[in-house]
Motif scaffolding. Structure first.
Motif, PDB file in Angstrom:
ATOM      1  N   LYS A  93       0.978  -1.154   0.108  1.00 16.14           N
ATOM      2  CA  LYS A  93       0.119   0.030  -0.038  1.00 16.14           C
ATOM      3  C   LYS A  93       0.644   1.048  -0.069  1.00 16.14           C
ATOM      4  O   LYS A  93       0.457   2.312  -0.669  1.00 16.14           O
ATOM      5  N   GLU A  94       1.949   1.199   0.608  1.00 11.01           N
ATOM      6  CA  GLU A  94       2.813   2.369   0.818  1.00 11.01           C
ATOM      7  C   GLU A  94       3.569   2.541  -0.592  1.00 11.01           C
ATOM      8  O   GLU A  94       3.418   3.874  -1.156  1.00 11.01           O
ATOM      9  N   LEU A  95       3.953   1.471  -1.408  1.00  9.85           N
ATOM     10  CA  LEU A  95       4.518   1.581  -2.551  1.00  9.85           C
ATOM     11  C   LEU A  95       3.448   2.150  -3.634  1.00  9.85           C
ATOM     12  O   LEU A  95       3.770   3.007  -4.323  1.00  9.85           O
ATOM     13  N   ALA A  96       2.199   1.573  -3.463  1.00  8.71           N
ATOM     14  CA  ALA A  96       1.075   2.203  -4.523  1.00  8.71           C
ATOM     15  C   ALA A  96       1.004   3.691  -4.198  1.00  8.71           C
ATOM     16  O   ALA A  96       0.699   4.507  -5.061  1.00  8.71           O
ATOM     17  N   THR A  97       1.124   4.220  -2.765  1.00 10.13           N
ATOM     18  CA  THR A  97       0.675   5.500  -2.497  1.00 10.13           C
ATOM     19  C   THR A  97       1.848   6.234  -3.157  1.00 10.13           C
ATOM     20  O   THR A  97       1.614   7.503  -3.594  1.00 10.13           O
ATOM     21  N   LEU A  98       3.112   5.896  -2.977  1.00 11.38           N
ATOM     22  CA  LEU A  98       4.259   6.443  -3.633  1.00 11.38           C
ATOM     23  C   LEU A  98       4.110   6.528  -5.024  1.00 11.38           C
ATOM     24  O   LEU A  98       4.472   7.729  -5.737  1.00 11.38           O
ATOM     25  N   LYS A  99       3.642   5.785  -5.758  1.00 12.30           N
ATOM     26  CA  LYS A  99       3.440   5.678  -7.422  1.00 12.30           C
ATOM     27  C   LYS A  99       2.343   6.544  -7.793  1.00 12.30           C
ATOM     28  O   LYS A  99       2.736   7.251  -8.570  1.00 12.30           O
ATOM     29  N   ASN A 100       1.415   6.634  -7.043  1.00 11.15           N
ATOM     30  CA  ASN A 100       0.257   7.633  -7.198  1.00 11.15           C
ATOM     31  C   ASN A 100       0.518   9.111  -6.865  1.00 11.15           C
ATOM     32  O   ASN A 100      -0.019  10.069  -7.625  1.00 11.15           O
ATOM     33  N   ALA A 101       1.542   9.226  -5.916  1.00 11.02           N
ATOM     34  CA  ALA A 101       1.835  10.570  -5.839  1.00 11.02           C
ATOM     35  C   ALA A 101       3.019  10.852  -6.810  1.00 11.02           C
ATOM     36  O   ALA A 101       3.391  12.157  -6.786  1.00 11.02           O
ATOM     37  N   GLY A 102       3.632  10.107  -7.486  1.00  9.86           N
ATOM     38  CA  GLY A 102       4.310  10.376  -8.795  1.00  9.86           C
ATOM     39  C   GLY A 102       5.920  10.323  -8.217  1.00  9.86           C
ATOM     40  O   GLY A 102       6.653  10.770  -8.766  1.00  9.86           O
ATOM     41  N   ILE A 103       6.155   9.777  -7.226  1.00  5.48           N
ATOM     42  CA  ILE A 103       7.457   9.666  -6.718  1.00  5.48           C
ATOM     43  C   ILE A 103       8.049   8.441  -7.203  1.00  5.48           C
ATOM     44  O   ILE A 103       9.255   8.687  -7.437  1.00  5.48           O
ATOM     45  N   LEU A 104       7.285   7.381  -7.476  1.00  7.61           N
ATOM     46  CA  LEU A 104       7.903   6.129  -8.093  1.00  7.61           C
ATOM     47  C   LEU A 104       7.407   6.013  -9.443  1.00  7.61           C
ATOM     48  O   LEU A 104       6.242   6.419  -9.739  1.00  7.61           O
ATOM     49  N   SER A 105       8.151   5.701 -10.530  1.00  9.32           N
ATOM     50  CA  SER A 105       8.033   5.447 -11.791  1.00  9.32           C
ATOM     51  C   SER A 105       7.079   4.253 -11.889  1.00  9.32           C
ATOM     52  O   SER A 105       7.480   3.212 -11.069  1.00  9.32           O
ATOM     53  N   ASP A 106       6.690   3.726 -13.014  1.00  8.52           N
ATOM     54  CA  ASP A 106       5.863   2.436 -13.253  1.00  8.52           C
ATOM     55  C   ASP A 106       7.166   1.144 -12.959  1.00  8.52           C
ATOM     56  O   ASP A 106       6.845   0.226 -12.285  1.00  8.52           O
ATOM     57  N   ALA A 107       8.152   1.342 -13.540  1.00  7.23           N
ATOM     58  CA  ALA A 107       9.232   0.296 -13.592  1.00  7.23           C
ATOM     59  C   ALA A 107       9.906   0.219 -12.144  1.00  7.23           C
ATOM     60  O   ALA A 107       9.978  -0.936 -11.565  1.00  7.23           O
ATOM     61  N   GLU A 108       9.894   1.374 -11.290  1.00 10.63           N
ATOM     62  CA  GLU A 108      10.550   1.134 -10.148  1.00 10.63           C
ATOM     63  C   GLU A 108       9.494   0.413  -9.189  1.00 10.63           C
ATOM     64  O   GLU A 108       9.700   0.007  -8.292  1.00 10.63           O
ATOM     65  N   PHE A 109       8.227   0.945  -9.412  1.00  2.00           N
ATOM     66  CA  PHE A 109       7.197   0.318  -8.492  1.00  2.00           C
ATOM     67  C   PHE A 109       6.955  -1.371  -8.804  1.00  2.00           C
ATOM     68  O   PHE A 109       7.031  -2.001  -7.767  1.00  2.00           O
ATOM     69  N   ALA A 110       7.212  -1.594 -10.079  1.00  2.00           N
ATOM     70  CA  ALA A 110       7.005  -3.027 -10.395  1.00  2.00           C
ATOM     71  C   ALA A 110       8.271  -3.697  -9.710  1.00  2.00           C
ATOM     72  O   ALA A 110       8.214  -4.857  -9.444  1.00  2.00           O
ATOM     73  N   ALA A 111       9.547  -3.013 -10.023  1.00  2.00           N
ATOM     74  CA  ALA A 111      10.817  -3.589  -9.232  1.00  2.00           C
ATOM     75  C   ALA A 111      10.834  -4.030  -7.587  1.00  2.00           C
ATOM     76  O   ALA A 111      11.056  -4.933  -7.049  1.00  2.00           O
ATOM     77  N   ALA A 112      10.138  -2.943  -7.141  1.00  2.00           N
ATOM     78  CA  ALA A 112       9.919  -2.908  -5.674  1.00  2.00           C
ATOM     79  C   ALA A 112       9.076  -3.969  -5.137  1.00  2.00           C
ATOM     80  O   ALA A 112       9.213  -4.524  -4.244  1.00  2.00           O
ATOM     81  N   LYS A 113       7.907  -4.033  -5.967  1.00  2.00           N
ATOM     82  CA  LYS A 113       6.691  -5.113  -5.864  1.00  2.00           C
ATOM     83  C   LYS A 113       7.217  -6.481  -5.871  1.00  2.00           C
ATOM     84  O   LYS A 113       7.050  -7.363  -5.238  1.00  2.00           O
ATOM     85  N   ALA A 114       8.065  -6.636  -7.182  1.00  2.41           N
ATOM     86  CA  ALA A 114       8.631  -7.878  -7.153  1.00  2.41           C
ATOM     87  C   ALA A 114       9.533  -8.308  -6.122  1.00  2.41           C
ATOM     88  O   ALA A 114       9.633  -9.629  -5.733  1.00  2.41           O
ATOM     89  N   LYS A 115      10.496  -7.332  -5.658  1.00  2.00           N
ATOM     90  CA  LYS A 115      11.426  -7.467  -4.457  1.00  2.00           C
ATOM     91  C   LYS A 115      10.677  -7.760  -3.253  1.00  2.00           C
ATOM     92  O   LYS A 115      11.002  -8.871  -2.438  1.00  2.00           O
ATOM     93  N   LEU A 116       9.393  -7.145  -3.000  1.00  3.47           N
ATOM     94  CA  LEU A 116       8.616  -7.423  -1.558  1.00  3.47           C
ATOM     95  C   LEU A 116       7.888  -9.048  -1.832  1.00  3.47           C
ATOM     96  O   LEU A 116       8.185  -9.753  -0.831  1.00  3.47           O
ATOM     97  N   LEU A 117       7.655  -9.310  -3.024  1.00  3.02           N
ATOM     98  CA  LEU A 117       6.854 -10.535  -3.149  1.00  3.02           C
ATOM     99  C   LEU A 117       8.011 -11.628  -3.210  1.00  3.02           C
ATOM    100  O   LEU A 117       7.626 -12.712  -2.564  1.00  3.02           O
ATOM    101  N   SER A 118       9.423 -11.536  -3.644  1.00  2.00           N
ATOM    102  CA  SER A 118      10.100 -12.613  -3.513  1.00  2.00           C
ATOM    103  C   SER A 118      10.757 -12.752  -2.307  1.00  2.00           C
ATOM    104  O   SER A 118      11.326 -13.877  -2.113  1.00  2.00           O
ATOM    105  N   ALA A 119      10.678 -11.725  -1.358  1.00  2.00           N
ATOM    106  CA  ALA A 119      11.237 -11.940  -0.007  1.00  2.00           C
ATOM    107  C   ALA A 119      10.548 -12.824   1.012  1.00  2.00           C
ATOM    108  O   ALA A 119       9.489 -13.221   0.765  1.00  2.00           O
TER     109      ALA A 119
END
Length: 119
Positions: A93-119
């Protein structure tokens, strides 16, 4: 010279008195030294007991202080999450909030999401 029979002369009496007085003084001095050494030994034993009591009290106070600190730390520490799901969801949810605020790009969001899910 004629030898006197019976009572000792004046010099003999004085000599005997001096021997008796000297012996009495020696015995008295020995008794006083013995009593003084016994008293000193008792005082040293009492002093040792007092030091041990003080050391014991200090140790007990230190242990009580450490236990109080430990209890405070245990109460202050947050309880660990029982399952990783809540924590993972909050991070997503925090990553989604950062993406919606424009702080993270789509690629950064996807990379961070993949990292969280793999851990």
């Amino acid at each position: 010279m004629r030898r006197r029979m019976g009572r000792p002369g004046l010099v003999g009496t004085m000599a005997r008195t001096a021997v008796i007085a000297g012996t009495a003084t020696a015995v008295s001095g020995g008794m006083q030294r013995s009593a003084a050494s016994k008293q000193q030994a008792q005082q040293q034993a009492q002093y040792g007991e007092i030091q041990q009591d003080q050391a014991l009290k200090e140790s007990q106070a230190q242990i009580a202080s450490m236990q109080a600190q430990l209890n405070a730390q245990q109460q202050a520490a947050p309880a660990p999450a029982t399952d990783g799901g809540d924590d993972l969801m909050s991070q997503l949810k925090e990553l989604a909030t950062l993406k919606n605020a424009g702080i993270l790009s789509d690629a950064e969001f996807a990379a961070a999401k993949a990292k969280l899910l793999s851990a």
